[in-house]
Design an enzyme around this catalytic site. Sequence first.
Site, PDB file in Angstrom:
ATOM      1  N   HIS A 116       0.899  -1.139   0.057  1.00  0.00           N
ATOM      2  CA  HIS A 116       0.042  -0.224   0.147  1.00  0.00           C
ATOM      3  C   HIS A 116       0.899   1.322  -0.155  1.00  0.00           C
ATOM      4  O   HIS A 116       1.907   1.383   0.834  1.00  0.00           O
ATOM      5  CB  HIS A 116      -1.146   0.130   1.233  1.00  0.00           C
ATOM      6  CG  HIS A 116      -1.890  -1.178   1.237  1.00  0.00           C
ATOM      7  ND1 HIS A 116      -1.637  -2.246   1.665  1.00  0.00           N
ATOM      8  CD2 HIS A 116      -3.082  -1.184   0.964  1.00  0.00           C
ATOM      9  CE1 HIS A 116      -2.492  -3.197   1.602  1.00  0.00           C
ATOM     10  NE2 HIS A 116      -3.572  -2.299   0.935  1.00  0.00           N
ATOM     11  N   LYS A 133      -1.185  -7.831  -4.421  1.00  0.00           N
ATOM     12  CA  LYS A 133      -2.304  -6.650  -4.030  1.00  0.00           C
ATOM     13  C   LYS A 133      -1.432  -5.256  -4.168  1.00  0.00           C
ATOM     14  O   LYS A 133      -0.438  -5.491  -3.409  1.00  0.00           O
ATOM     15  CB  LYS A 133      -3.016  -6.722  -2.893  1.00  0.00           C
ATOM     16  CG  LYS A 133      -3.979  -5.442  -2.663  1.00  0.00           C
ATOM     17  CD  LYS A 133      -4.754  -5.701  -1.094  1.00  0.00           C
ATOM     18  CE  LYS A 133      -5.780  -4.711  -1.073  1.00  0.00           C
ATOM     19  NZ  LYS A 133      -6.069  -4.453   0.078  1.00  0.00           N
ATOM     20  N   SER A 135     -24.954  12.347 -15.660  1.00  0.00           N
ATOM     21  CA  SER A 135     -24.582  11.558 -16.855  1.00  0.00           C
ATOM     22  C   SER A 135     -24.315   9.969 -16.497  1.00  0.00           C
ATOM     23  O   SER A 135     -24.699   9.241 -17.634  1.00  0.00           O
ATOM     24  CB  SER A 135     -23.470  12.374 -17.662  1.00  0.00           C
ATOM     25  OG  SER A 135     -24.192  13.472 -17.964  1.00  0.00           O
ATOM     26  N   THR A 157     -17.729  18.465 -20.178  1.00  0.00           N
ATOM     27  CA  THR A 157     -18.443  19.682 -19.824  1.00  0.00           C
ATOM     28  C   THR A 157     -17.344  20.605 -19.099  1.00  0.00           C
ATOM     29  O   THR A 157     -16.115  20.492 -19.418  1.00  0.00           O
ATOM     30  CB  THR A 157     -19.303  19.040 -18.450  1.00  0.00           C
ATOM     31  OG1 THR A 157     -20.081  20.258 -18.117  1.00  0.00           O
ATOM     32  CG2 THR A 157     -18.594  18.335 -17.162  1.00  0.00           C
ATOM     33  N   LYS A 214     -14.695  22.221 -22.372  1.00  0.00           N
ATOM     34  CA  LYS A 214     -15.405  22.384 -23.685  1.00  0.00           C
ATOM     35  C   LYS A 214     -14.492  22.703 -24.898  1.00  0.00           C
ATOM     36  O   LYS A 214     -14.411  22.558 -26.155  1.00  0.00           O
ATOM     37  CB  LYS A 214     -16.874  22.725 -23.621  1.00  0.00           C
ATOM     38  CG  LYS A 214     -17.809  21.853 -22.835  1.00  0.00           C
ATOM     39  CD  LYS A 214     -19.095  22.589 -22.840  1.00  0.00           C
ATOM     40  CE  LYS A 214     -20.245  21.808 -22.416  1.00  0.00           C
ATOM     41  NZ  LYS A 214     -21.548  22.501 -22.361  1.00  0.00           N
ATOM     42  N   ASN A 266     -18.542  19.046 -26.927  1.00  0.00           N
ATOM     43  CA  ASN A 266     -19.182  18.420 -25.711  1.00  0.00           C
ATOM     44  C   ASN A 266     -19.526  16.961 -25.776  1.00  0.00           C
ATOM     45  O   ASN A 266     -19.933  16.345 -25.018  1.00  0.00           O
ATOM     46  CB  ASN A 266     -20.725  19.048 -25.472  1.00  0.00           C
ATOM     47  CG  ASN A 266     -21.911  18.624 -26.055  1.00  0.00           C
ATOM     48  OD1 ASN A 266     -21.503  18.210 -27.333  1.00  0.00           O
ATOM     49  ND2 ASN A 266     -22.880  18.474 -25.701  1.00  0.00           N
ATOM     50  N   ASP A 313     -25.047  20.166 -27.799  1.00  0.00           N
ATOM     51  CA  ASP A 313     -26.041  21.061 -27.387  1.00  0.00           C
ATOM     52  C   ASP A 313     -26.931  21.807 -28.290  1.00  0.00           C
ATOM     53  O   ASP A 313     -27.798  22.433 -28.065  1.00  0.00           O
ATOM     54  CB  ASP A 313     -25.075  22.297 -26.456  1.00  0.00           C
ATOM     55  CG  ASP A 313     -24.498  21.684 -25.094  1.00  0.00           C
ATOM     56  OD1 ASP A 313     -25.009  20.694 -24.917  1.00  0.00           O
ATOM     57  OD2 ASP A 313     -23.592  22.206 -24.786  1.00  0.00           O
ATOM     58  N   ALA A 356     -22.967  34.530 -22.874  1.00  0.00           N
ATOM     59  CA  ALA A 356     -22.125  34.406 -24.032  1.00  0.00           C
ATOM     60  C   ALA A 356     -20.972  33.306 -23.964  1.00  0.00           C
ATOM     61  O   ALA A 356     -19.857  33.437 -24.600  1.00  0.00           O
ATOM     62  CB  ALA A 356     -21.311  35.727 -24.297  1.00  0.00           C
ATOM     63  N   ASN A 371     -24.768  40.257 -22.226  1.00  0.00           N
ATOM     64  CA  ASN A 371     -24.233  39.178 -21.415  1.00  0.00           C
ATOM     65  C   ASN A 371     -23.540  40.387 -20.330  1.00  0.00           C
ATOM     66  O   ASN A 371     -23.462  41.610 -20.537  1.00  0.00           O
ATOM     67  CB  ASN A 371     -23.038  38.745 -22.249  1.00  0.00           C
ATOM     68  CG  ASN A 371     -22.039  37.690 -21.311  1.00  0.00           C
ATOM     69  OD1 ASN A 371     -22.897  36.836 -20.539  1.00  0.00           O
ATOM     70  ND2 ASN A 371     -20.819  37.834 -21.406  1.00  0.00           N
ATOM     71  N   ARG A 404     -17.694  40.460 -24.465  1.00  0.00           N
ATOM     72  CA  ARG A 404     -17.760  39.041 -24.826  1.00  0.00           C
ATOM     73  C   ARG A 404     -18.964  38.775 -25.542  1.00  0.00           C
ATOM     74  O   ARG A 404     -19.355  38.078 -26.690  1.00  0.00           O
ATOM     75  CB  ARG A 404     -17.986  38.149 -23.560  1.00  0.00           C
ATOM     76  CG  ARG A 404     -17.120  36.869 -23.717  1.00  0.00           C
ATOM     77  CD  ARG A 404     -17.197  36.239 -22.293  1.00  0.00           C
ATOM     78  NE  ARG A 404     -17.186  34.776 -22.741  1.00  0.00           N
ATOM     79  CZ  ARG A 404     -17.313  33.780 -21.622  1.00  0.00           C
ATOM     80  NH1 ARG A 404     -17.879  34.028 -20.649  1.00  0.00           N
ATOM     81  NH2 ARG A 404     -17.200  32.627 -22.259  1.00  0.00           N
ATOM     82  N   MET A 420     -29.201  28.864 -10.990  1.00  0.00           N
ATOM     83  CA  MET A 420     -28.815  27.127 -10.736  1.00  0.00           C
ATOM     84  C   MET A 420     -28.867  26.756  -9.325  1.00  0.00           C
ATOM     85  O   MET A 420     -28.073  27.683  -8.497  1.00  0.00           O
ATOM     86  CB  MET A 420     -27.653  27.068 -11.643  1.00  0.00           C
ATOM     87  CG  MET A 420     -27.296  25.625 -11.771  1.00  0.00           C
ATOM     88  SD  MET A 420     -26.252  25.255 -12.887  1.00  0.00           S
ATOM     89  CE  MET A 420     -24.511  25.521 -12.302  1.00  0.00           C
TER      90      MET A 420
END
Length: 499
Positions: A113, A138, A235, A278, A282, A303, A318, A358, A380, A385, A419
């Site tokens: 170990h 092991k 996922s 993700t 990306k 993605n 997406d 954006a 944005n 951006r 979120m």
Amino acid sequence: MICIPIIANNLADALHDMTEASKVADIVELRIDYIKNVDLKRLLEKRTKPVIVTNRPVREGGKFDGGEEERIALLKLAVQLQADYVDVEHDSMQHIRRDTVHRVPTKIIVSYHNFRETPNDLTDIYKRLSQSGADIVKIVTHANNITDNVRIYQLLQQSQMPVISFCMGELGIISRILYKRFGSYLTFASLQTGKESAPGQINIHELLNTYQAQKQDKRSTIYGLIGNPVSHSISPIIHNTLFREMNFNSIYVPFKVDTIGDFMREFRKLDIKGYSVTIPHKESVINHLDTIDPMAKKIGAVNTIVNMDGQLIGFNTDCEAAIKVLEGVDQVCSRGERSFAITKDVHLRGKKVTIVGAGGVARAIAFGLKECEAQITIINRNYERAQSLARDVGCFSRKFNDPQALDTEILINATPVGMYPKINETPIDKDKLKPDMIVFDTIYNPIETKLLRDAKTQGCTTINGLTMFAYQAAAQFKLWTGKMPSIEIIEEIAYKHLA
Ligand code: NAP
């Protein structure tokens, strides 16, 4: 095989946990270093599944703090009592072999170990252990980098005898899940969360239900999610369920990746058949692929990755998913009381659409809408951006609080504002939402955001992010396998886990 370690500190609890573990595991490991005044004879008499007896000293990450003679005597007793397996540390093997293991049925696991790292001399360690008289070797190390798992995989591929090997720690979880595909003799799982015997050990229910780890074999194809963080993702449960329902010998795991270049280079050795990608990789992953689909190239974000005969090809699902949702695909519209998407068809040509954000998702949606000839405006927080994206797409940009920005038929939130856990935030104030607007929030956790609640109150048509999520997952699955899965099944699984 899956082994559950018993880490109770008294006999009664150990007997109880051994009974529970034996209902779901193939093997039980009795960590007698945890048990005060252990009655080994009683424990072994009560076994209903094969048992590994381990008496790990503190120096190897265990709890046994008595003398070495006493510790070895207990291991010898386990052999005399015909335990199925006894785990002996690599530096104690000479005490056990000399006078105990002849003509007994007990298999000897010789273990190494390393709680600090995955050392460079794995092959030398393997050679030393395999020549020590072990029945099973092991080698368990700590992963400081996700690529350490690849070295464990290579060790297992080269070994000539049964070997248990995996990485500990959060970055080593994949080697525990993929143990059969990697070729490890067994893996360890905890009886329940909180009863782990080592860092990174996941619980038996997650191993069996989320990953269906028992169904894999050496030919199973591997897929996974590249991101950071990834532990919250639904996922794995979605794709593993689809693989099971549609009879694919495949397994999907989360890859927590810090340095994308190292990961993409090293994991080519494992012939991973496909990835979801993700935040935050990306865009940066593009430099490490062989080919990019033209739409993904325009968007500048990938993605989905497909491994076609060793060539890694990047796609963006997406974009396709958002447009499908906005166009109002039939089966999405009629879902009884649980309406996941819009309630009327939308023809996007000439429609005024304002996108808030954006970033990657805003880019994917903007390029998709451009193909549909919608009139797009980007707003944005960082106005430069927004301007830059508008230039790339060939559309308008406005400042965030320009009232004309919300003179629109469709409003899309492509920011994380609202979120989980900040569920009481919204990117657009309620009084700016008008009854004839369609409001689409790409967020799917929570399924109904504050923006959507406000929009409903104002009489708008609302679309949540779950259907887009289901479409992009379905499109990924189709790119990997050639088969289109059911959107309903994906939505049901996602809904169950998010509601
Ligand atoms: P991203 O590339 O990081 O972009 C985030 C965008 O949100 C940027 O434009 C950023 O503005 C803006 N933003 C972030 N925090 C903000 C705040 N507090 N106030 C105002 N604007 C803010 O992320 P992404 O990949 O585009 O993802 C965005 C969201 O899309 C995710 O959070 C997720 O909820 C959703 N999503 C949904 C799906 C689906 O299938 N339904 C798929 C992927 C993503 P600045 O430029 O000013 O920083």
